[in-house]
Design a protein around this motif. Structure first.
Motif, PDB file in Angstrom:
ATOM      1  N   ILE A  80      -1.696  -9.048 -10.808  1.00  0.00           N
ATOM      2  CA  ILE A  80      -0.724  -8.308 -10.009  1.00  0.00           C
ATOM      3  C   ILE A  80       0.090  -9.301  -9.175  1.00  0.00           C
ATOM      4  O   ILE A  80      -0.463 -10.206  -8.557  1.00  0.00           O
ATOM      5  CB  ILE A  80      -1.428  -7.315  -9.077  1.00  0.00           C
ATOM      6  N   ASN A  81       1.406  -9.142  -9.154  1.00  0.00           N
ATOM      7  CA  ASN A  81       2.268 -10.010  -8.354  1.00  0.00           C
ATOM      8  C   ASN A  81       2.918  -9.175  -7.257  1.00  0.00           C
ATOM      9  O   ASN A  81       3.781  -8.348  -7.522  1.00  0.00           O
ATOM     10  CB  ASN A  81       3.343 -10.653  -9.242  1.00  0.00           C
TER      11      ASN A  81
ATOM     12  N   THR B 296      -2.167  -8.639   6.189  1.00  0.00           N
ATOM     13  CA  THR B 296      -1.663  -7.282   5.990  1.00  0.00           C
ATOM     14  C   THR B 296      -0.504  -7.321   4.997  1.00  0.00           C
ATOM     15  O   THR B 296       0.158  -8.343   4.832  1.00  0.00           O
ATOM     16  CB  THR B 296      -1.166  -6.663   7.310  1.00  0.00           C
ATOM     17  N   THR B 297      -0.269  -6.193   4.359  1.00  0.00           N
ATOM     18  CA  THR B 297       0.830  -6.157   3.394  1.00  0.00           C
ATOM     19  C   THR B 297       1.408  -4.753   3.267  1.00  0.00           C
ATOM     20  O   THR B 297       0.682  -3.762   3.421  1.00  0.00           O
ATOM     21  CB  THR B 297       0.366  -6.657   2.010  1.00  0.00           C
ATOM     22  N   VAL B 298       2.698  -4.699   3.014  1.00  0.00           N
ATOM     23  CA  VAL B 298       3.329  -3.441   2.600  1.00  0.00           C
ATOM     24  C   VAL B 298       3.578  -3.470   1.098  1.00  0.00           C
ATOM     25  O   VAL B 298       4.135  -2.546   0.532  1.00  0.00           O
ATOM     26  CB  VAL B 298       4.645  -3.170   3.368  1.00  0.00           C
ATOM     27  N   ASN B 299       3.174  -4.598   0.469  1.00  0.00           N
ATOM     28  CA  ASN B 299       3.083  -4.791  -0.977  1.00  0.00           C
ATOM     29  C   ASN B 299       4.360  -5.182  -1.690  1.00  0.00           C
ATOM     30  O   ASN B 299       4.306  -5.868  -2.691  1.00  0.00           O
ATOM     31  CB  ASN B 299       2.479  -3.564  -1.687  1.00  0.00           C
ATOM     32  N   SER B 300       5.491  -4.793  -1.234  1.00  0.00           N
ATOM     33  CA  SER B 300       6.741  -5.258  -1.835  1.00  0.00           C
ATOM     34  C   SER B 300       7.776  -5.313  -0.726  1.00  0.00           C
ATOM     35  O   SER B 300       7.496  -4.946   0.413  1.00  0.00           O
ATOM     36  CB  SER B 300       7.191  -4.335  -2.979  1.00  0.00           C
ATOM     37  N   TYR B 301       8.950  -5.789  -1.038  1.00  0.00           N
ATOM     38  CA  TYR B 301       9.962  -5.916   0.007  1.00  0.00           C
ATOM     39  C   TYR B 301      10.258  -4.549   0.623  1.00  0.00           C
ATOM     40  O   TYR B 301      10.691  -3.629  -0.054  1.00  0.00           O
ATOM     41  CB  TYR B 301      11.233  -6.542  -0.553  1.00  0.00           C
TER      42      TYR B 301
ATOM     43  N   GLU C  35       1.323   0.268  -1.758  1.00  0.00           N
ATOM     44  CA  GLU C  35       0.077  -0.330  -2.238  1.00  0.00           C
ATOM     45  C   GLU C  35      -0.399   0.249  -3.569  1.00  0.00           C
ATOM     46  O   GLU C  35      -1.145  -0.393  -4.308  1.00  0.00           O
ATOM     47  CB  GLU C  35      -1.019  -0.165  -1.185  1.00  0.00           C
ATOM     48  N   MET C  36       0.033   1.450  -3.912  1.00  0.00           N
ATOM     49  CA  MET C  36      -0.350   2.024  -5.207  1.00  0.00           C
ATOM     50  C   MET C  36       0.133   1.162  -6.370  1.00  0.00           C
ATOM     51  O   MET C  36      -0.465   1.156  -7.451  1.00  0.00           O
ATOM     52  CB  MET C  36       0.217   3.441  -5.347  1.00  0.00           C
ATOM     53  N   ASP C  37       1.176   0.395  -6.127  1.00  0.00           N
ATOM     54  CA  ASP C  37       1.714  -0.468  -7.181  1.00  0.00           C
ATOM     55  C   ASP C  37       0.760  -1.614  -7.519  1.00  0.00           C
ATOM     56  O   ASP C  37       0.906  -2.268  -8.553  1.00  0.00           O
ATOM     57  CB  ASP C  37       3.070  -1.033  -6.750  1.00  0.00           C
ATOM     58  N   ASP C  38      -0.252  -1.856  -6.662  1.00  0.00           N
ATOM     59  CA  ASP C  38      -1.222  -2.923  -6.923  1.00  0.00           C
ATOM     60  C   ASP C  38      -2.300  -2.501  -7.915  1.00  0.00           C
ATOM     61  O   ASP C  38      -3.115  -3.323  -8.327  1.00  0.00           O
ATOM     62  CB  ASP C  38      -1.876  -3.390  -5.622  1.00  0.00           C
TER      63      ASP C  38
ATOM     64  N   LYS D 106     -10.777   4.551  -5.079  1.00  0.00           N
ATOM     65  CA  LYS D 106     -10.742   3.115  -5.308  1.00  0.00           C
ATOM     66  C   LYS D 106      -9.670   2.426  -4.467  1.00  0.00           C
ATOM     67  O   LYS D 106      -8.681   3.049  -4.083  1.00  0.00           O
ATOM     68  CB  LYS D 106     -10.473   2.804  -6.791  1.00  0.00           C
ATOM     69  N   ARG D 107      -9.885   1.153  -4.212  1.00  0.00           N
ATOM     70  CA  ARG D 107      -8.858   0.312  -3.616  1.00  0.00           C
ATOM     71  C   ARG D 107      -8.265  -0.565  -4.715  1.00  0.00           C
ATOM     72  O   ARG D 107      -8.985  -1.041  -5.586  1.00  0.00           O
ATOM     73  CB  ARG D 107      -9.437  -0.588  -2.523  1.00  0.00           C
TER      74      ARG D 107
END
Length: 238
Positions: A32-33, A54-59, A76-79, A102-103
């Motif tokens: 995953i990127n 921490t992350t919001v996962n994408s821009y 985060e679902m995109d991870d 799941k995470r």
């Protein structure tokens, strides 16, 4: 990841004088990127330690902002991996498929270093899939190679994600004019072992705090904090 037995098995696949095809190392699944990550490292005067990524996962995450809190919602679902979606030349990992409770897979590696149950350092990074090697390289620079904390963070980094079978190495100048480039002799050595190299204008951003003993001051200690200049960062103390 914490199993010494598993680490021994991985060690058997690594030779110092050559590299192999990714299948030799047991890699089967795509990675995953992600983006939109931030890290902070904290130690207080009582040596309580925090390493938080921490992350919001994408821009800008899901590109939605809560009207009541002003917080940007994450993506985060995109991870999670999705069946049939191939992003890196290898298939998605079934263990990371979406299931209730799941995470998703994450590269976040917040790290607190202890020796003899005493705090020695706090380290971590942002940078998507480059977080793990970035954090590991800073850790090894200081604790294995004996480099001072600042040099440990400043040292040019390189990354290998197995797929694609390429070593990405830093070769870029930041917006504040600092230049980071893996030395030519190291690049030559990697190529001699069979690696394919590719320059990278970017990478992980590491935050590192080390507790150092002051021998000349009666055994007292001092905190040495480094905020990665690759993003114009600087440490703060109170």
């Amino acid at each position: 990841m914490l199993s010494p037995k598993f680490a021994e098995e991985l060690k058997k696949t690594i030779l110092d004088n050559m590299t192999f095809d990714p299948s030799h190392y047991g890699g089967r699944w795509g990675q995953i990127n992600d983006h939109g990550t931030s890290h902070l490292s904290i130690i207080d005067h009582e040596q309580n330690a925090i390493s938080m990524t921490t992350t919001v996962n994408s821009y800008f995450g899901a590109q939605m902002l809560s009207s009541s809190t002003g917080i940007i919602l994450n993506n985060e679902m995109d991870d999670f991996s999705i069946p049939g979606k191939v992003s890196t030349g290898s298939p998605p990992a079934p263990a990371n498929f979406i299931r209730p409770g799941k995470r998703p897979l994450s590269s976040m590696t917040p790290t607190i270093v202890l020796k003899d149950e005493k705090l020695k350092a706090v380290v971590g990074a942002s940078g998507g899939a480059m977080i793990i090697p970035g954090t590991a390289e800073v850790f090894l620079n200081h604790f294995a190679r004996g480099m001072d904390p600042l040099s440990s963070v400043l040292a040019p980094r390189f990354y290998h994600q197995l797929y694609p079978n390429v070593v990405s190495y830093e070769n870029w100048t930041t917006v504040i004019g600092d230049h980071f480039e893996l030395p030519a002799q190291i690049r030559k050595s990697l190529q001699k072992k069979g690696h394919v190299l590719e320059p990278l204008a970017g990478g992980s951003i590491c935050q590192f705090i080390v507790i150092e003993a002051l021998k000349k001051n009666g055994g007292s200690q001092e905190f040495v904090a480094v905020s990665d200049p690759r993003k114009g960062g600087f440490p703060a103390g109170f």
